[in-house]
Every structure is written in C-alpha cells, then in structure tokens.
Design an enzyme around this catalytic site. Sequence first.
Site, short mmCIF file in Angstrom:
data_model
loop_
_atom_site.label_atom_id
_atom_site.label_comp_id
_atom_site.label_asym_id
_atom_site.label_seq_id
_atom_site.Cartn_x
_atom_site.Cartn_y
_atom_site.Cartn_z
N HIS A 132 0.08 -1.75 6.89
CA HIS A 132 1.32 -1.55 6.19
C HIS A 132 2.42 -1.33 7.17
CE1 HIS A 132 -1.36 -0.54 2.05
NE2 HIS A 132 -1.57 -1.54 2.71
N GLU A 171 4.52 1.33 7.03
CA GLU A 171 4.51 2.81 7.66
C GLU A 171 3.45 2.93 8.95
OE1 GLU A 171 4.06 1.73 4.45
OE2 GLU A 171 4.71 3.25 3.13
N CYS A 204 -1.18 5.17 3.35
CA CYS A 204 0.07 5.58 4.31
C CYS A 204 0.43 7.02 4.13
CB CYS A 204 1.10 4.63 4.00
SG CYS A 204 0.92 2.80 4.30
N CYS A 207 1.61 4.38 -0.20
CA CYS A 207 0.41 4.15 -0.91
C CYS A 207 -0.45 5.34 -0.26
CB CYS A 207 -0.32 2.87 -0.71
SG CYS A 207 -1.01 2.88 1.04
#
Length: 153
Positions: A52, A54, A85, A82
């Site tokens: 992801h 991040e 993350c 999410c």
Amino acid sequence: MNRYMELAKQNAEKGVERGEGGPFGAVIVDKQGNIVSNGNNQVIKNSDPTAHAEIVAIREACEKLHTYDLSDYILYISCEPCPMCLSAIIWANIKEIYYACTRKDAGEIGFRDDMIYEYLKGNNPDMIHLNKIDREECLELFKKYKEEGGMIY
C-alpha cells in the site's frame, strides 16, 4: 490544495496510470517540510498485498534514514489508512497524519477496509481462523530474547 496532499494525489495518479495498484498515494515529510519519501499503491505491480502507498513510503523513509522510528515525521495520504497501514503507521511512531478521502469513500468504489474494521470489532468471526499451537515450544525464544536484553521497539 495543500502542497504535500497534492503530491500524494499525484503519486496516486501516477500509480493508477502505470497500472501499479489502486488510487492511493503517500508522502512523508520532516518538520521543516522537506520531502523524505513518496509512495503509491503497488499491490498489482509487485503482486504484494502489503504494498500500500503508506507502507511503500514508510519503507523508503526508513531505508533512507536508517531507522525504524519516524516519530519526527509527518505523513500525508490520499485516503484514510486501512487497518494494516494504520498499524504500520503506529509501529513507525508517526504521530501526525493528514488524509483526504475516507475509508467510506474507498468502500464506495469497492475496497474492503470496513470488512477488516468489523472483524477487529469482533464481527465476522469466520473471516479467518486463528489457531494457537505449540506456544510453550516457541515461548522459549521470547524468554531468551528478554534474558539477553533484546531491543524492544
């Protein structure tokens, strides 16, 4: 528009244009406003469900700065993190985060963040099956690590 959020948005746009993953971007800056790292979602590109935006930005920042502690840095992300993350942000000690879109916005285009949040609340217990086995055998390593003064981070 905030200049760092604009950069996070641009990172997301570039990732989507290149077919690397979803519409998510990130930027990490220091307290003086210097850009330390950038990230975009690379799940598809890397066949990695943890890639992801991040996470990509945190990994890059930690590698560049030779640290796992990003407590003096600020994270700008194009969408609310999410649960994975959010956990990575907490483990990296990032205390200041700015986000644009919400997890509801992500859900409205098909992303599944709420399913995980519901599981963490105790709902959806059949989503995964956690089975504890062989604790005593593995606990020995924990004890040894503590006795030898292993670093806690």
